[in-house]
Structure formats: structure tokens, C-alpha cells
Design a protein around this motif. Sequence first.
Motif, mmCIF file in Angstrom:
data_model
loop_
_atom_site.group_PDB
_atom_site.id
_atom_site.type_symbol
_atom_site.label_atom_id
_atom_site.label_comp_id
_atom_site.label_asym_id
_atom_site.label_seq_id
_atom_site.Cartn_x
_atom_site.Cartn_y
_atom_site.Cartn_z
ATOM 1 N N ASN A 102 0.832 -1.202 0.000
ATOM 2 C CA ASN A 102 0.000 0.000 0.000
ATOM 3 C C ASN A 102 0.866 1.253 0.000
ATOM 4 O OD1 ASN A 102 -1.515 2.303 1.157
ATOM 5 N ND2 ASN A 102 -3.163 0.836 1.416
ATOM 6 N N ARG A 142 1.208 1.746 -4.135
ATOM 7 C CA ARG A 142 -0.077 2.359 -4.458
ATOM 8 C C ARG A 142 -0.109 3.830 -4.072
ATOM 9 N NH1 ARG A 142 -4.260 0.192 -1.383
ATOM 10 N NH2 ARG A 142 -5.779 0.943 -2.886
ATOM 11 N N ARG A 162 -2.956 4.660 1.075
ATOM 12 C CA ARG A 162 -4.075 4.955 0.184
ATOM 13 C C ARG A 162 -5.312 4.191 0.637
ATOM 14 N NH1 ARG A 162 -4.661 7.128 -5.123
ATOM 15 N NH2 ARG A 162 -2.431 7.555 -5.120
ATOM 16 N N ALA A 217 -10.053 4.455 0.349
ATOM 17 C CA ALA A 217 -11.217 5.123 -0.227
ATOM 18 C C ALA A 217 -11.483 6.435 0.499
ATOM 19 C CB ALA A 217 -12.441 4.223 -0.158
ATOM 20 N N GLY A 262 -3.922 12.013 -4.413
ATOM 21 C CA GLY A 262 -4.916 10.958 -4.278
ATOM 22 C C GLY A 262 -5.578 10.936 -2.919
ATOM 23 N N GLU A 318 -5.415 9.758 0.247
ATOM 24 C CA GLU A 318 -4.377 9.159 1.077
ATOM 25 C C GLU A 318 -4.300 9.893 2.410
ATOM 26 O OE1 GLU A 318 -1.423 8.113 -2.720
ATOM 27 O OE2 GLU A 318 -0.700 9.439 -1.124
ATOM 28 N N SER A 365 -4.144 11.811 -9.873
ATOM 29 C CA SER A 365 -4.235 10.432 -9.400
ATOM 30 C C SER A 365 -5.679 9.964 -9.511
ATOM 31 C CB SER A 365 -3.784 10.345 -7.944
ATOM 32 O OG SER A 365 -3.926 9.032 -7.449
ATOM 33 N N GLU A 395 -9.791 6.564 -5.638
ATOM 34 C CA GLU A 395 -9.714 5.233 -5.046
ATOM 35 C C GLU A 395 -11.124 4.714 -4.767
ATOM 36 O OE1 GLU A 395 -7.436 1.984 -3.453
ATOM 37 O OE2 GLU A 395 -6.928 3.697 -4.706
#
Length: 706
Positions: free
Chosen positions: A345, A349, A369, A371, A485, A487, A672, A675
Motif C-alpha cells: 500500500n 499504491r 491509500r 477510499a 490521491g 491518502e 491520481s 480510489e
Amino acid sequence: MRPHRMIPRARRLLLCALVGVGAGLAQLAVRSGPTSPFDPPAGAHLEVAAAPRVEAAEPNASPGSSIIVAGQPFDVGKPVVLWSDPQGFDAYQTRCIDQSGGCCDNSAKRYGARRDVPDRSLPQLQTVVSQFVLHFDGCVNSRSCFKSMHNRPRPPGSTGCGLSAHFMIDTDGTIYQTLDLVERAFHAEEANSTSVGVEICNRGRVDRAEWPRLPAEYRTRPTRLVTINGEKHEAYEFRPEQYDAIVALTRTLLRVFPKIKPVVPENPDGSVVMNTLADPLAFAGILGHLHVDLQRQKWDPGALDFRRILRALNGFELPVQIRSFTEVPRTQADLLSARRGAFFNAEERASGFFPIASARLWHSGVHLRAARESAVRAPTRGRIVAARRAQGDAQASSRSFVLMRHELELDGEPLVFYSLIAHLALPEVGSPEASTIPWLQQMAQAPVDVRRRLQEGEVVTFDARVEAGDVVGRVGTVSRGPEQGPEIHFEIFTTERLPGELGRVFRYVNAAADGAIVRRADLVAPADANGDQQLTADEIKRFFKAGDLDRRQAFRHLAVKHRHEWGDRDTYGDFVNQRELAAIDEPQRRKLYEIAIAPYVFWTDELSTATGLPANQTIYSYNALTFLLELAARAAHVDLPRMRTHALRDEHLEPRRLAIVPVIDWTSPKASPIEPPLFGPPVGVRLGPRRREDIPLIELDPTDSR
């Protein structure tokens, strides 16, 4: 106050065995002589930190996961059905259900008033409650348990009819609350006034002749032999869903009641005491009914694994779910599996790496990372000492964070460390969403100035208890140059070098004098693919995703002594005047500072004064995942095998001047992808508690002698 809603009268009589309530902790102070089983002694009034006086109030409709304490909701994170809900079980009723004769021909209260809580306020209640008593109910569902308690005759010498417990936990993990915790439930004799009680659905003693009358799953449910007060019993184990609910409920009670401690009665050898305590009221913590029953007739909670509960309360959690892991496991095989998933992860990712970022900037944390808006949890129990709620706009990272201090004992020695979780999404104080984040819920009672500063995006310092796995925020968005992203930034640091075996896990690098840019040759060279002494975002990403494994492993075991990059000791002037940046013009240097550093500065002299952190802002940074997994392994007495690591040294410095600084990585980042959630919605699974009429009433004989 008398919250009350009548539930429909049941159709037939049920006598099931009462055992008791329980899940939680409590601490008791002084014992005086009992007057009757349902009129326990007055405990000494103990002084605790003053809290705002809160009047008990009629609870609103249940939010679905909150319990009620002195009229206030506290989120548990698991399904909760209140007595006032349409599907709830109301212990405020004064008449027996489907039963007549004896005491049931008259109205009777099945609860009483706690001693030393005359105004029914939360602050008063917090000075009294010190124990959490766990029971099994001897039944096969919570509806049957409630009827058993409600219709139960009281012991000789007592008046009235019926017993009660604050909570019931059904086989599917649903938590039913039958009374506000300000009430004294009748569940644990002398301990009633100072305890919270929970009845956990479980038949208790194994009798295979009963199987035709029990749910089919009892035929395959594990059993355990237990010896309680010298008597042997074969008892049914509890379901995983019930353990999850017990732990969640206990965590909440630990936060609400300062006197409750995450301990159980122990023998000198560390095993759990399985006998009645000589002085039950002298113990503060998590108890079973067996511990407080001076008549030594109760043996519940039977096969309940107290150690399993303590491991969860005192254990370690990953901040976000990684594969199937949220709780850090305790076996070597599972720890290795969690380690592989965690580094996948963080290195393949996510987009932020430890300890270095593009342009050779220090980066004290790893990124994980997940959702967007998924839960972010505290890695272990401790105190939240500072926070900021500053979401930023759609083009910028969330600047919200929580800073936690953790004090543990490892190998008999104290261990103090800090964890910082940043790029959080945090709702407004007082909003419905804030009730799912315990420390934000507590902020609703903070002084007006503190709430205002938090709402305006300032760093605020305070002291809030946090348990392992407590939700501290939601996953926000990172938009910090090449870091992009949904994260979170997760870091762990100490103010002193680690002692003992844990300290020997790490290779120490002293970069205290380096400033904001990495100058150690051994930290730059592994990722510097073309040898130009520069580090671009692509070079760093390629190294952490597919670089030499020994070198990556060495980075995972670094401990870097340096000045925190998000502190105000390194000013804008210090940054732009570094020799490494001499090759780029001043507007570009300013742009790099304004994107990469300025928005995230949180460490000030005010923070140091309030929290006791060093004023020079110099700390030891670790890869947070390595630290957490190694700490969990040592707590579980498990050795994690280590790969051969490449030796990193701190004496070699890079040339001070950077010919080219890849500012474009920060000013023109690549987008990015969003997610997605880890799992889609469940298919064919019932969501939420069952309707009361769908829970069958099953008549069974008592499993104890009372």
C-alpha cells in the motif's frame, strides 16, 4: 427524567436464565457494607477533573450507532438499538410482560437511582462508575433475555419484581440499550451502583440434550472447559460478532468514564482470576458476574475470553484497512502477511514515501491509500494532544491532522512516542457527522474559544483520551505536488533514541543540521537512477515500487534524527537561502516552499509548551509501518524475520549545490485516479438489527442455581 416508550406485549411466557450484563471497564473506590442486593453501598465520592455540567435530556431517535449516557449520545461504531426505538427493549416499563401472579400483579421498577448522582449529570456519573460487568444471559437471543430479566422474581428479602441490565448483545453483535447509564440497573448485586452491565447472548453450559431446541449453529459452536469457583463447566464460546461489539462498547465506556481501566482481575502469574473476589468493590476494571457474586452461585460469563478483549483494547491498529487487516495481528504468519500488504500500500499504491520526497525534501511519514471518507483509526491507546481542522480547497491537500501521544510499557520499560495522522477529512464540530468521531464529539463541550479556533483552521492543543481503533477522522485528499490521491500521511516519532531491542531494529542517521533538504549521500544515491544527484518524483516512485529490495528494506528500518519539516523553526528565509537551491530563481524557490511546506506547518512554540515536545523541533523519525508492526510483534512475543539490509551511513554528504531542482514535480503534478471502496455493497445480507417480532421467544431452563 423518565425516557419511556412501551413495547408491544409479548405473546407467551418465557423463563430463561439471568446472568448479567457486561462489557466494559469500571473503577471502584471505597467499599462500605451493603444493605441489600438491590440497594448497594454508597461508594466514596472521588474527585476527578471537572467537566462541564450536562443535564440529562430526553434522547432523540437513535442515530443507529450511539449509546446514551446521562442524556448524551456517544458513538460506538456498531449497530445500537435504544429502548426508545421501535425495535428496542424498554426496561423503564413497570409491568411484567405476559406473566401474572406474585409480584407481577403489581407495578415495579426494575432499576433504581445511583448513589452520589443526585442531579443525574454526566460529571457526577463519571465520579461514580468504575466497573464494567460482563454476563452471559443463558438464552439464545436478546428478546428472550429481556423477557427473562423483566419477569424474573427477585431473591428472598427483596421487594418488587424483575431485573435489568443496561445493555444486551445479541448473537449477531447488535447492541441493545435498555436504560440510560445514569440509572442503576439490577444486574450485579453490591456492584450495581458503581457499574455498567451487559448481558451477552449465550446459552452458557453445554447440554447436548437441548440441541433440538437450540439454533442449529450451537451444534458446531466451539466449547471450552472452564473452572470457576472450583467447579468445572463445559461452556459455549461467544461469536466473533459479539467480541467485536464488546470491544467497541468497552472502548466507548473507557472514553466516557475516566475511572474505568482496561484491566481484569489477575493472579500473580498473569492468568485471569476465575473465582469470586474477596472484595469486589475494591477492583476497578472489567469484571465478570462471577467476580462480584459473593454467594458464589454465578459462573458467567463462562467461556468468555477476557484476554481477547484486552488484546484488542491494548493492541495495535492500522490507521486504514489494508487488505483484510484493521487490527494488527499477533501471530508471525499473520504479521508477515499484514507487513506485505502494508508496504504494498505505502510503496506501490500511495504517492508519499519515507524519508524523502521529490527535490530531496524530508518527508517524515508514509502515505497510505484508501477510499475517500473511509475511517481512519488511532494506532494504539493514548491521548490526542493537538489537532487542526483545515480542509483546504478542491485543488489542495487537506491540512487537517491529529497528533497523539502514546505511553506504553515494553519489556518492563516505559516507551513514549507520538503519532501524527494528516490529510484528514474532518466534519464541523456539532454536525451529525462529528458524532462518529469521539474527539470531535467531545469538542462540542470545549470552551467557545477553542471551538472557534478549530473551526477557523487553527492548531488547537487539548488532552483527549483515545483508544486503539477509535476513529480519529476520515480519509482526505492529498494534492501536494507529486503526492496525489485519497491518502493519509502517517508518521511516528520519538523525542529520544529508542532503547532496548526495539531500538536495535533501526539504523540511526543523524541529520539534525541538514535543514529541509536531504544531504546524506546514502539516502539520495539509491533512488538517483541517472547519478545527477537530483531526485525527481518519477525516480523516487520507481525506487520504492521496484528498486533494489535490500536498499528498500534499509529505508524501512531508518531512524532519522532531524528537525521536523513541518515546524516553524525553519522559516521561509532559511528555506530559500539554502545553498542547494541557489541554481533556481527566487520566485521558483518561493513557489516550492508555498506548495510543499508552508500549508502544513503545525509545530510552533505554543505547541511545544502545551505538549512538552522539544522547542528545537528535533525528533527521531521512523517508518511508521515498521515501527507499528515491530512494536506489535514484541508485545505478542513474536520475532519478525528481517531481510539482509544494505548499510546506510550518515557521514557522507552530497554536494551542497543542486544544479537542477525539479520544481515542475510540485507545480505540475500528475492527477491520481479516485480510489474506489475496497468492497462493494453486500449482496443478500440483512443490514441492520432484526425486527423485534422476527426474534423468536424460546423457553429454556435456567443454567445457574438462581
